[in-house]
Design an enzyme around this catalytic site. Structure first.
Site, PDB file in Angstrom:
ATOM      1  N   LYS A 194       0.884  -1.180   0.000  1.00  0.00           N
ATOM      2  CA  LYS A 194       0.000   0.000   0.000  1.00  0.00           C
ATOM      3  C   LYS A 194       0.914   1.220   0.000  1.00  0.00           C
ATOM      4  O   LYS A 194       1.431   1.625   1.038  1.00  0.00           O
ATOM      5  CB  LYS A 194      -0.887  -0.029   1.253  1.00  0.00           C
ATOM      6  CG  LYS A 194      -2.210   0.726   1.165  1.00  0.00           C
ATOM      7  CD  LYS A 194      -2.105   2.198   0.882  1.00  0.00           C
ATOM      8  CE  LYS A 194      -1.712   3.046   2.065  1.00  0.00           C
ATOM      9  NZ  LYS A 194      -1.485   4.477   1.718  1.00  0.00           N
ATOM     10  N   GLU A 269       9.706   1.380  10.619  1.00  0.00           N
ATOM     11  CA  GLU A 269      10.760   2.375  10.362  1.00  0.00           C
ATOM     12  C   GLU A 269      10.091   3.733  10.500  1.00  0.00           C
ATOM     13  O   GLU A 269       9.307   4.130   9.634  1.00  0.00           O
ATOM     14  CB  GLU A 269      11.320   2.223   8.939  1.00  0.00           C
ATOM     15  CG  GLU A 269      12.079   0.946   8.684  1.00  0.00           C
ATOM     16  CD  GLU A 269      13.449   0.915   9.342  1.00  0.00           C
ATOM     17  OE1 GLU A 269      13.851   1.928   9.946  1.00  0.00           O
ATOM     18  OE2 GLU A 269      14.101  -0.134   9.261  1.00  0.00           O
ATOM     19  N   CYS A 303      13.806  10.829   7.031  1.00  0.00           N
ATOM     20  CA  CYS A 303      13.703  10.329   8.404  1.00  0.00           C
ATOM     21  C   CYS A 303      15.026  10.543   9.144  1.00  0.00           C
ATOM     22  O   CYS A 303      15.045  10.757  10.344  1.00  0.00           O
ATOM     23  CB  CYS A 303      13.332   8.859   8.390  1.00  0.00           C
ATOM     24  SG  CYS A 303      14.369   7.887   7.309  1.00  0.00           S
ATOM     25  N   GLU A 400       9.917  16.389  15.116  1.00  0.00           N
ATOM     26  CA  GLU A 400      10.362  16.170  13.737  1.00  0.00           C
ATOM     27  C   GLU A 400       9.683  17.218  12.848  1.00  0.00           C
ATOM     28  O   GLU A 400       8.463  17.373  12.884  1.00  0.00           O
ATOM     29  CB  GLU A 400       9.951  14.757  13.282  1.00  0.00           C
ATOM     30  CG  GLU A 400      10.479  14.419  11.907  1.00  0.00           C
ATOM     31  CD  GLU A 400      10.095  13.004  11.446  1.00  0.00           C
ATOM     32  OE1 GLU A 400       8.935  12.615  11.617  1.00  0.00           O
ATOM     33  OE2 GLU A 400      10.983  12.310  10.916  1.00  0.00           O
TER      34      GLU A 400
HETATM   35  P1  NAD Z   1       2.594   8.765   7.416  1.00  0.00           P
HETATM   36  O1  NAD Z   1       2.821   7.984   8.651  1.00  0.00           O
HETATM   37  O2  NAD Z   1       1.594   9.837   7.424  1.00  0.00           O
HETATM   38  O3  NAD Z   1       2.156   7.771   6.224  1.00  0.00           O
HETATM   39  C1  NAD Z   1       2.923   6.653   5.875  1.00  0.00           C
HETATM   40  C2  NAD Z   1       2.017   5.615   5.262  1.00  0.00           C
HETATM   41  O4  NAD Z   1       1.085   5.172   6.245  1.00  0.00           O
HETATM   42  C3  NAD Z   1       1.190   6.098   4.080  1.00  0.00           C
HETATM   43  O5  NAD Z   1       1.134   5.097   3.091  1.00  0.00           O
HETATM   44  C4  NAD Z   1      -0.180   6.314   4.700  1.00  0.00           C
HETATM   45  O6  NAD Z   1      -1.229   6.176   3.770  1.00  0.00           O
HETATM   46  C5  NAD Z   1      -0.209   5.197   5.718  1.00  0.00           C
HETATM   47  N1  NAD Z   1      -1.173   5.389   6.811  1.00  0.00           N
HETATM   48  C6  NAD Z   1      -1.610   6.552   7.355  1.00  0.00           C
HETATM   49  N2  NAD Z   1      -2.533   6.311   8.312  1.00  0.00           N
HETATM   50  C7  NAD Z   1      -2.666   4.960   8.390  1.00  0.00           C
HETATM   51  C8  NAD Z   1      -3.469   4.099   9.184  1.00  0.00           C
HETATM   52  N3  NAD Z   1      -4.323   4.559  10.093  1.00  0.00           N
HETATM   53  N4  NAD Z   1      -3.340   2.765   9.007  1.00  0.00           N
HETATM   54  C9  NAD Z   1      -2.481   2.275   8.100  1.00  0.00           C
HETATM   55  N5  NAD Z   1      -1.724   3.035   7.291  1.00  0.00           N
HETATM   56  C10 NAD Z   1      -1.809   4.376   7.444  1.00  0.00           C
HETATM   57  O7  NAD Z   1       4.020   9.272   6.960  1.00  0.00           O
HETATM   58  P2  NAD Z   1       4.413  10.203   5.720  1.00  0.00           P
HETATM   59  O8  NAD Z   1       3.950  11.583   5.993  1.00  0.00           O
HETATM   60  O9  NAD Z   1       3.997   9.550   4.442  1.00  0.00           O
HETATM   61  O10 NAD Z   1       6.011  10.105   5.797  1.00  0.00           O
HETATM   62  C11 NAD Z   1       6.740  10.874   6.666  1.00  0.00           C
HETATM   63  C12 NAD Z   1       7.130  10.097   7.899  1.00  0.00           C
HETATM   64  O11 NAD Z   1       7.776   8.886   7.541  1.00  0.00           O
HETATM   65  C13 NAD Z   1       8.139  10.851   8.758  1.00  0.00           C
HETATM   66  O12 NAD Z   1       7.801  10.731  10.115  1.00  0.00           O
HETATM   67  C14 NAD Z   1       9.454  10.137   8.470  1.00  0.00           C
HETATM   68  O13 NAD Z   1      10.412  10.262   9.478  1.00  0.00           O
HETATM   69  C15 NAD Z   1       8.987   8.740   8.282  1.00  0.00           C
HETATM   70  N6  NAD Z   1       9.969   7.962   7.509  1.00  0.00           N
HETATM   71  C16 NAD Z   1      10.748   7.048   8.158  1.00  0.00           C
HETATM   72  C17 NAD Z   1      11.713   6.331   7.462  1.00  0.00           C
HETATM   73  C18 NAD Z   1      12.587   5.316   8.136  1.00  0.00           C
HETATM   74  O14 NAD Z   1      13.184   4.488   7.431  1.00  0.00           O
HETATM   75  N7  NAD Z   1      12.715   5.324   9.448  1.00  0.00           N
HETATM   76  C19 NAD Z   1      11.890   6.565   6.092  1.00  0.00           C
HETATM   77  C20 NAD Z   1      11.086   7.528   5.472  1.00  0.00           C
HETATM   78  C21 NAD Z   1      10.129   8.216   6.192  1.00  0.00           C
END
Ligand code: NAD
Length: 500
Positions: A194, A269, A303, A400
């Site tokens: 997804k 992650e 991240c 963040e």
């Molecule tokens: P997000 O958590 O808003 O979304 C990530 C994914 O989760 C998306 O596909 C979203 O549709 C899905 N999602 C959202 N709500 C959900 C729910 N209730 N149930 C299941 N899935 C759901 O994050 P974002 O804004 O897309 O990305 C930014 C974040 O990702 C930052 O916090 C960043 O630090 C983190 N990130 C971490 C890493 C790592 O490797 N540690 C890498 C990249 C980004």
């Protein structure tokens, strides 16, 4: 739809790909179902395509396809899996321009970063193709039932964990998704991916290339949709064995709760607030661009972003001036122009959030050294920003940002390594960190004391397929990259064979 929206000359292949709403990919075929949502180009704010929003029924169909494909794929000869993964790597390389264009268009990546996405993805595939023949158990000197190893054989098998649900964020869509796809396929698991709704086009391209490579139908499925709909349905699904999530810490917590029903395995992650320590003996000619890029790369939407800078008071002023000069020299604009180093933030909402945090930092007493303003043009651009005179309690230091903002604090000779590291570790996160010094003792002591899954010395967040990557504390569970990722997608079976 594409045409008016795109601020970039794109190939016919990409134009065709985006000319229809992005469908799902289930059991080897495109499936167009669910209402539509615009996909916006963050460099212009215009719609470049649309995506279908799937929900529980699409997730059910994809999980059923994965479940049906799993026994055959899990039992395939390791070399057969390797050959298919290598073929996918080759196809990605052949489609490198499409990967670059899509990364620029929906992900907002500057072209030089976007051009690295196909090589990085194929590197991961080639690395994990090699692992298919090395996912091995052990023979063990068991004394079970009071017997000696002459009377029994005790060994372990590493088996695929099953059907994996992967949920990914929008930053570097190809890379973030490939970090799941490559080890999942190598381990012999089936996948339901997804992707992020803000940058969904990468997933379909990779699934279709995998199909073209000859991957059996149902092994690699994609369901587009919103997190709270398709994502939530995937996490709650009783036939999913494992959720691999990359995204925010806040959503990570929701996912852990949602996965509790069938107690599926979960790896996470998550976010970060990584410290960067610059000591007085550091080579500033290296540290200035290194620290600036640690904070500003991809407009800070990393991240691992090195957003909390700790500078020794002897060099703090020079370092800040150097970073400010570097920042002012970074061309900002759409990723389609190869000269631009700083692209847009992913969405208007994110731009507004970052602006709000910048304004609050000023009110809380941080001193803005450079940047801080949005660009007066279409799209969602914010200048690379450095704040000095920051205090540990300020929001800009604690949360963040996911924007191009570095907050700087200072330290002096009076401070021990332990106390300095404790200031760096004073955060809920523990993802990355770096130390800039030419002194061996400083480097060795600080790398031990920093509470993070990854530490760099005179570099920040060096990524390589061989090196495990993941977070301590609220930055995650588990490690991706390297051999460690295979632990996420395999389960160990202990077998005892007695013959007397
Ligand atoms: P997000 O958590 O808003 O979304 C990530 C994914 O989760 C998306 O596909 C979203 O549709 C899905 N999602 C959202 N709500 C959900 C729910 N209730 N149930 C299941 N899935 C759901 O994050 P974002 O804004 O897309 O990305 C930014 C974040 O990702 C930052 O916090 C960043 O630090 C983190 N990130 C971490 C890493 C790592 O490797 N540690 C890498 C990249 C980004």
């Amino acid at each position: 739809m594409l045409g008016g929206g795109a601020a970039i000359d794109i190939s016919t292949q990409t134009a065709e790909r985006l000319s229809k709403p992005q469908p799902h990919f289930i059991n080897g075929a495109r499936v167009a179902s669910g209402r539509l949502r615009d996909i916006l180009d963050p460099a212009t704010g215009n719609a470049i395509s649309q995506l279908h929003l799937g929900g529980a029924s699409e997730i059910d169909a994809a999980v059923a396809a994965g479940r049906a494909a799993l026994p055959g794929w899990a039992a395939a000869a390791p070399d057969e899996r390797a050959q298919l993964i290598l073929k996918l790597a080759e196809l990605l390389e052949r489609n490198a321009e499409a990967v670059t264009e899509i990364s620029i268009l929906d992900g907002g990546l500057p072209r030089p970063i976007a051009e690295g996405c196909a090589p990085f993805s194929s590197l991961l595939l080639r690395y994990y193709a090699g692992w298919t023949s090395k996912i091995a158990g052990q023979t063990l000197p068991s004394s079970a039932m009071g017997k000696s190893p002459n009377d029994l054989l005790a060994y372990t098998l590493r088996e695929p964990i099953g059907v994996v649900g992967a949920i990914t964020p929008w930053n570097y869509p190809f890379g973030m998704e490939m970090l799941k796809i490559a080890p999942v396929l190598a381990a012999g698991c089936a996948l339901v991916l997804k992707p992020a709704e803000d940058a969904p086009a990468a997933a379909l391209l990779m699934a279709e290339l995998a199909h073209e490579a000859g991957l059996p139908d149902g092994v690699f499925n994609v369901i587009n949709g919103l997190g709270e709909e398709a994502g939530a349905a995937l996490c709650a699904h009783g036939s999913i064995d494992k959720i691999a999530f990359t995204g925010s810490t806040e959503v990570g917590r929701i996912i852990v709760r949602a996965a509790a029903g069938n107690l599926k395995k979960v790896s996470l992650e998550l976010g970060g607030k990584s410290p960067v320590f610059v000591f007085p003996d550091a080579d500033l000619a290296t540290a200035v661009p290194g620290v600036a890029m640690a904070g500003f790369l991809l407009s800070g939407q990393n991240c691992v972003c090195g957003s909390r800078l700790f500078a020794h008071e002897k060099i703090a002023e020079d370092l800040a001036a150097g970073i400010a000069e570097f920042a002012r020299g970074m061309p900002i604009g759409p990723g389609s122009d190869p000269n631009n180093m700083i692209g847009p933030l992913i969405s208007e909402r994110q731009r507004d959030r970052v602006e709000g945090m910048i304004a609050q930092a000023g009110k809380e007493g941080a001193k803005r050294v450079t940047g801080g303003k949005r660009l007066d043009r279409d799209g969602w651009f914010i200048e690379p920003t450095l704040f000095a005179e920051c205090e540990p309690g300020m929001r800009i230091v604690r949360e963040e940002v996911f924007g191009p903002v570095i907050s700087m604090q200072t330290f002096s000779d009076d401070e021990s390594f332990e106390s300095l590291a404790a200031r760096g570790n004073d955060t809920a996160y523990g993802l990355s960190g770096s130390v800039w010094t030419r002194d061996l003792e400083t480097a060795m002591r600080m790398t031990r004391l920093i509470d993070a899954g990854q530490v760099g010395v005179n570099c920040h967040a060096a990524m390589d397929p061989t090196m495990p990557f993941g977070g301590n504390k609220q930055s995650g569970w588990g490690r991706e990259f390297g051999e460690a990722a295979l632990d996420l997608y395999t389960k160990t079976k202990a077998v005892t064979l007695s013959w007397s």
